[in-house]
Design a protein around this motif. Structure first.
Motif, PDB file in Angstrom:
ATOM      1  N   GLY A  13       7.838   9.082   4.297  1.00  0.00           N
ATOM      2  CA  GLY A  13       7.880   7.855   5.080  1.00  0.00           C
ATOM      3  C   GLY A  13       7.343   6.679   4.283  1.00  0.00           C
ATOM      4  N   LYS A  14       7.086   5.573   4.979  1.00  0.00           N
ATOM      5  CA  LYS A  14       6.610   4.364   4.329  1.00  0.00           C
ATOM      6  C   LYS A  14       5.242   4.570   3.682  1.00  0.00           C
ATOM      7  N   TYR A  15       4.329   5.242   4.386  1.00  0.00           N
ATOM      8  CA  TYR A  15       2.980   5.496   3.890  1.00  0.00           C
ATOM      9  C   TYR A  15       2.671   6.987   4.009  1.00  0.00           C
ATOM     10  N   VAL A  16       1.714   7.434   3.213  1.00  0.00           N
ATOM     11  CA  VAL A  16       1.110   8.747   3.449  1.00  0.00           C
ATOM     12  C   VAL A  16      -0.314   8.476   3.909  1.00  0.00           C
ATOM     13  N   ILE A  17      -0.584   8.831   5.157  1.00  0.00           N
ATOM     14  CA  ILE A  17      -1.878   8.513   5.770  1.00  0.00           C
ATOM     15  C   ILE A  17      -2.689   9.794   5.950  1.00  0.00           C
ATOM     16  N   ASN A  18      -3.886   9.777   5.442  1.00  0.00           N
ATOM     17  CA  ASN A  18      -4.808  10.909   5.461  1.00  0.00           C
ATOM     18  C   ASN A  18      -4.216  12.165   4.823  1.00  0.00           C
ATOM     19  N   PRO A  19      -3.803  12.064   3.552  1.00  0.00           N
ATOM     20  CA  PRO A  19      -3.298  13.259   2.865  1.00  0.00           C
ATOM     21  C   PRO A  19      -4.360  14.340   2.696  1.00  0.00           C
ATOM     22  N   SER A  20      -5.626  13.964   2.805  1.00  0.00           N
ATOM     23  CA  SER A  20      -6.723  14.930   2.684  1.00  0.00           C
ATOM     24  C   SER A  20      -6.816  15.844   3.896  1.00  0.00           C
ATOM     25  N   GLY A  21      -6.183  15.424   5.001  1.00  0.00           N
ATOM     26  CA  GLY A  21      -6.371  16.108   6.276  1.00  0.00           C
ATOM     27  C   GLY A  21      -7.185  15.269   7.238  1.00  0.00           C
ATOM     28  N   GLY A  22      -7.746  14.175   6.699  1.00  0.00           N
ATOM     29  CA  GLY A  22      -8.509  13.270   7.548  1.00  0.00           C
ATOM     30  C   GLY A  22      -9.758  13.916   8.111  1.00  0.00           C
ATOM     31  N   LEU A  23     -10.465  13.168   8.922  1.00  0.00           N
ATOM     32  CA  LEU A  23     -11.677  13.696   9.539  1.00  0.00           C
ATOM     33  C   LEU A  23     -11.355  14.854  10.473  1.00  0.00           C
ATOM     34  N   VAL A  27       0.551  12.104  -3.722  1.00  0.00           N
ATOM     35  CA  VAL A  27       1.514  11.094  -3.288  1.00  0.00           C
ATOM     36  C   VAL A  27       2.158  10.541  -4.551  1.00  0.00           C
ATOM     37  N   GLN A  28       3.413  10.858  -4.744  1.00  0.00           N
ATOM     38  CA  GLN A  28       4.093  10.496  -5.981  1.00  0.00           C
ATOM     39  C   GLN A  28       4.219   8.975  -6.117  1.00  0.00           C
ATOM     40  N   GLY A  29       3.889   8.499  -7.322  1.00  0.00           N
ATOM     41  CA  GLY A  29       4.042   7.084  -7.624  1.00  0.00           C
ATOM     42  C   GLY A  29       3.049   6.179  -6.926  1.00  0.00           C
ATOM     43  N   ALA A  30       1.954   6.743  -6.408  1.00  0.00           N
ATOM     44  CA  ALA A  30       0.961   5.928  -5.695  1.00  0.00           C
ATOM     45  C   ALA A  30       0.320   4.926  -6.637  1.00  0.00           C
ATOM     46  N   LYS A  31       0.346   3.665  -6.272  1.00  0.00           N
ATOM     47  CA  LYS A  31      -0.221   2.599  -7.089  1.00  0.00           C
ATOM     48  C   LYS A  31      -1.389   1.893  -6.407  1.00  0.00           C
ATOM     49  N   ILE A  32      -1.303   1.756  -5.077  1.00  0.00           N
ATOM     50  CA  ILE A  32      -2.379   1.087  -4.339  1.00  0.00           C
ATOM     51  C   ILE A  32      -2.811   1.975  -3.176  1.00  0.00           C
ATOM     52  N   GLY A  33      -4.117   2.155  -3.042  1.00  0.00           N
ATOM     53  CA  GLY A  33      -4.683   2.942  -1.951  1.00  0.00           C
ATOM     54  C   GLY A  33      -5.535   2.066  -1.053  1.00  0.00           C
ATOM     55  N   LEU A  34      -5.593   2.436   0.223  1.00  0.00           N
ATOM     56  CA  LEU A  34      -6.368   1.672   1.211  1.00  0.00           C
ATOM     57  C   LEU A  34      -7.303   2.614   1.948  1.00  0.00           C
ATOM     58  N   VAL A  77       0.838  -1.204   0.000  1.00  0.00           N
ATOM     59  CA  VAL A  77       0.000   0.000   0.000  1.00  0.00           C
ATOM     60  C   VAL A  77       0.874   1.257   0.000  1.00  0.00           C
ATOM     61  N   ASP A  78       0.415   2.289  -0.703  1.00  0.00           N
ATOM     62  CA  ASP A  78       1.155   3.553  -0.777  1.00  0.00           C
ATOM     63  C   ASP A  78       0.461   4.697  -0.046  1.00  0.00           C
ATOM     64  N   VAL A  79      -0.854   4.798  -0.225  1.00  0.00           N
ATOM     65  CA  VAL A  79      -1.601   5.925   0.324  1.00  0.00           C
ATOM     66  C   VAL A  79      -2.837   5.397   1.033  1.00  0.00           C
ATOM     67  N   ILE A  80      -3.179   6.015   2.178  1.00  0.00           N
ATOM     68  CA  ILE A  80      -4.257   5.486   3.024  1.00  0.00           C
ATOM     69  C   ILE A  80      -5.139   6.631   3.514  1.00  0.00           C
ATOM     70  N   GLU A  81      -6.429   6.411   3.444  1.00  0.00           N
ATOM     71  CA  GLU A  81      -7.398   7.286   4.108  1.00  0.00           C
ATOM     72  C   GLU A  81      -8.080   6.443   5.175  1.00  0.00           C
ATOM     73  N   LEU A  82      -7.824   6.786   6.455  1.00  0.00           N
ATOM     74  CA  LEU A  82      -8.433   5.989   7.528  1.00  0.00           C
ATOM     75  C   LEU A  82      -9.232   6.873   8.472  1.00  0.00           C
ATOM     76  N   HIS A  83     -10.002   6.223   9.307  1.00  0.00           N
ATOM     77  CA  HIS A  83     -11.027   6.893  10.116  1.00  0.00           C
ATOM     78  C   HIS A  83     -10.424   7.507  11.383  1.00  0.00           C
ATOM     79  N   ARG A 128       9.166   7.779  13.447  1.00  0.00           N
ATOM     80  CA  ARG A 128       9.950   7.625  12.219  1.00  0.00           C
ATOM     81  C   ARG A 128       9.368   8.431  11.056  1.00  0.00           C
ATOM     82  N   GLY A 129       8.179   8.917  11.219  1.00  0.00           N
ATOM     83  CA  GLY A 129       7.524   9.647  10.137  1.00  0.00           C
ATOM     84  C   GLY A 129       6.995   8.743   9.054  1.00  0.00           C
ATOM     85  N   ASP A 130       6.672   7.490   9.411  1.00  0.00           N
ATOM     86  CA  ASP A 130       6.183   6.534   8.415  1.00  0.00           C
ATOM     87  C   ASP A 130       4.705   6.725   8.075  1.00  0.00           C
ATOM     88  N   ASN A 131       4.100   7.767   8.623  1.00  0.00           N
ATOM     89  CA  ASN A 131       2.682   8.035   8.352  1.00  0.00           C
ATOM     90  C   ASN A 131       2.479   9.300   7.520  1.00  0.00           C
TER      91      ASN A 131
END
Length: 690
Positions: free
Chosen positions: A329-339, A370-377, A288-294, A322-325
């Motif tokens: 980092g490893k993932y970009v989590i809630n690039p939208s700003g999240g809820l 998110v550059q090169g994003a191929k799979i989103g969760l 996974v590359d990019v994630i939108e979670l609750h 580590r900044g993996d979120n």
């Protein structure tokens, strides 16, 4: 069957009440129109709709979508707490994957109140009362909002088990607020320091105000299609399609109520849903590359890292440090700003997550891409409870496939060429073209002032006619030119022909499903402006054809034709009556409603024994009176009346009772004989001409 997202749209998420004229139908219309425009489809292409919202009366989905057209499709209203939007998305996916539809709309919206969520109905059981009771029993019940206590206690449990610090929750909020500065749709776009977040008002330790999502107004929509739809009907849309690799929904397990604060707010059900998605999509968390979670609260984002397998259990603190979120980092989590910063209109959130992920996978996310994003969760959670997890991937198509738009299916035998004259209604549109291009019909264009798209299906395939009768540009009729129109009508060739010629009432055709409307459906009523002239043109063409046929035959046939041609010039006393009836039908709309029947009159001149055939149609959208010069009009009649010219004049003038005329055999009635009594409706109307 594979399922794809081809259209996405959403409104800005707003503070409740901040934006004027932003009721739920307004926001739903804005989001759906955006998704349809993004998809390249029309609302008439949608076969089903699933509409999610939590706060509102029944059938808000219908109220919202009827603005785009009343096409008769199934519209299902969905409510699953904060997972409502993703539940609508889940149902749309299942309908497509199960081969039950080819094009489905998922829509979610919410119009909320300011402040924290409260209980709306106190006279019945609350769906989350068991959750709150177990929380209160184990952790006590404090003065903060119940949801903040539930998720805050989950954060406390994680701190107790794994040594997580309050600053880790604050860092999540800091990240999400920072991400939102690049999202023009976000409710808030402010950047905060870690100190500002930690020192904002405490809601329920360790959660401060800036770690809690706001209530919001907003809507989001997605158009989903089947693989078959993209392969056969619209291959031109493949290049931007995003595949839903897998989607899963789970609900509470026994472990939810066994004493863990984390399980109480969905840790185990999130973990189960994620495992199902990974297995079904044949991927792992590392793919996974990019994630939108609750992230309704920062505590829930933290425990969800582990539930989704993004890091080991207990490893969230190190993961954050580590900044993996975030970016780099490893993932970009809630690039939208999240809820937390983008906002949380309950019914819209799950679909807004889908919108965000599709933007990144298509490379359309702008500054936050998110550059090169191929799979989103995607992860969307609702207490009570439901959890939806989905995986997305930009679709890959084999090289060499044609992306040429194919609105029309191939004909049997391999030919792909369809002409207008292969359709019965081709002559209808020829008549309309003549009518709107006639310089004397300027007033007609002013009355109509609209553009129409007709999607017509015949034995040959499907064709499109555009009728542009707008006053600001030169009117035109185009065949197989697909462009936007104010009103879209979809029908079979035969059915549309019957409607436009008055044989079938347009409202009955709509209610029976023979005629589908979208766009601005009220404009369909203006089509009656064309109907009278269309019928005249068709009758004229029919007469010319018969004249050509009969004139080729010698002898008696020629005499018979000459006799037919002369009939229109032969004057009957009843001619004035029919002219007056036509005039009154045009003026008095209630007259046609009272009569509501089609009559065929066979009027005989006693002296010459010549006959005239008249039709009085009080059923069509435009009531008409027609003289049939050819003695064989195909229009079916409910009641046929045969009498002499003199007798008919006496009946309509009131000098002879229709019943007396019938029993004295001066009047012959066939069909529905009871309708003959309605001739009295015409009596007063025809007096002025006698």
């Amino acid at each position: 069957m594979k399922v794809y997202v081809i259209g996405i749209g959403m409104t800005n998420f707003e503070k409740p009440g901040r934006r004027d004229n932003f009721d739920y139908p307004d926001m739903a219309l804005e989001a759906t129109r955006s998704a349809l425009e993004h998809s390249g489809l029309e609302y008439s292409d949608i076969q089903r709709a699933f509409v999610g919202y939590c706060y509102g009366d029944s059938c808000c989905g219908q109220k919202s979508l009827y603005q785009l057209g009343m096409t008769g499709i199934p519209i299902v209203n969905v409510n699953n707490n904060c997972a409502t939007g993703s539940s609508a998305l889940y149902l749309a996916h299942e309908m497509l994957a199960g081969n039950r539809s080819d094009c489905v709309l998922a829509l979610g919206f919410e119009k909320m109140e300011r402040g924290s969520l409260g209980v709306k109905w106190t006279d019945r059981a609350n769906p989350v009362e068991n959750h709150v009771a177990i929380m209160a029993e184990k952790f006590g019940y404090e003065s903060g909002p119940p949801t903040a206590q539930l998720f805050g206690n989950a954060g406390r449990e994680h701190m107790s088990k794994y040594g997580t610090k309050p600053e880790h929750f604050a860092k999540i909020a800091q990240k999400n607020h920072l991400h939102s500065t690049n999202n023009p749709k976000s409710q808030f776009r402010d950047e905060y320091s870690l100190d500002e977040i930690e020192n904002s008002a405490c809601i329920h330790d360790p959660l401060t105000k800036l770690q809690c999502c706001p209530t919001s107004d907003g809507a989001a929509a997605a158009v989903l299609v089947s693989e078959r739809f993209l392969s056969l009907c619209r291959p031109d849309l493949r290049q931007n399609a995003v595949e839903i690799l897998s989607i899963a929904m789970t609900t509470d397990l026994p472990s939810t109520f066994e004493g863990s604060a984390m399980n109480l707010v969905g840790y185990e059900v999130s973990k189960l849903a994620a495992q199902q998605v990974y297995s079904s999509a044949n991927i792992s968390p590392q793919d996974v590359d990019v994630i939108e979670l609750h992230d309704c609260f920062s505590a829930n984002e933290l425990i969800t890292y582990e539930a989704l397998g993004l890091c080991p259990e207990g490893g969230s603190a190190a993961f954050i440090d580590r900044g993996d979120n975030t970016y780099g980092g490893k993932y970009v989590i809630n690039p939208s700003g999240g809820l937390i910063s983008k906002g949380h209109p309950l019914g819209a959130t799950g679909i807004a997550q889908c919108v965000e992920l599709c933007l990144h996978l298509r490379g359309e996310a702008g500054k936050r891409q998110v550059q090169g994003a191929k799979i989103g969760l995607q992860h969307n959670l609702g207490l009570g409870g439901a959890c939806v997890v989905a995986a997305y991937k930009k679709a890959n198509w084999p090289n060499g496939l044609s992306n040429r738009k194919q609105d029309l299916p191939k004909l049997r035998g391999g030919s792909t060429t369809i002409s207008a004259d292969q359709f019965k209604c081709g002559q209808i549109f020829d008549a309309i073209s003549d009518q709107i291009n006639d310089p004397e019909n300027v007033d007609l264009i002013k009355k109509v002032n609209a553009s129409y798209k007709f999607k017509v299906t015949g034995k040959q395939g499907q064709a499109i006619w555009i009728v542009n009768a707008k006053s600001e540009k030169k009117p035109y009729v185009d065949f197989n030119k697909d462009e936007k129109a104010d009103c879209i009508l979809t029908a079979k060739d035969e059915d549309l022909f019957d409607v436009m010629t008055g044989k079938t009432d347009s409202m009955k055709a709509f209610l029976s499903g023979k005629l589908k409307l979208s766009g601005n459906p009220t404009l369909a009523m203006k089509l009656k402006q064309f109907q009278g002239k269309v019928k005249e043109a068709l009758e004229k063409a029919k007469l010319e054809k018969k004249t050509e046929t009969v004139s080729d035959k010698p002898g008696k046939g020629s005499e018979k034709q000459a006799k037919k041609e002369d009939m229109s010039s032969v004057q009957f006393s009843s001619d004035k009556i029919f002219a007056d009836i036509q005039s009154k039908l045009e003026i008095d709309s209630n007259l046609a409603k009272k009569v509501n029947a089609v009559y065929k009159f066979v009027i005989t001149d006693a002296k010459s024994n010549l006959k005239k055939f008249w039709f009085v149609d009080c059923k069509s959208m435009v009531p008409t009176v027609k003289f049939d010069a050819n003695f064989d009009m195909n229009l079916k009649a409910d009641c046929t009346i045969e009498t002499t010219d003199d007798t008919f004049v006496k009946i309509i003038s009131g000098k002879l009772n229709p019943q007396k005329a019938f029993f004295s055999k001066q009047l012959k009635v066939s069909g529905n004989v009871m309708l003959a009594s309605k001739l009295t409706q015409f009596q007063e109307k025809a007096q002025s001409k006698l």
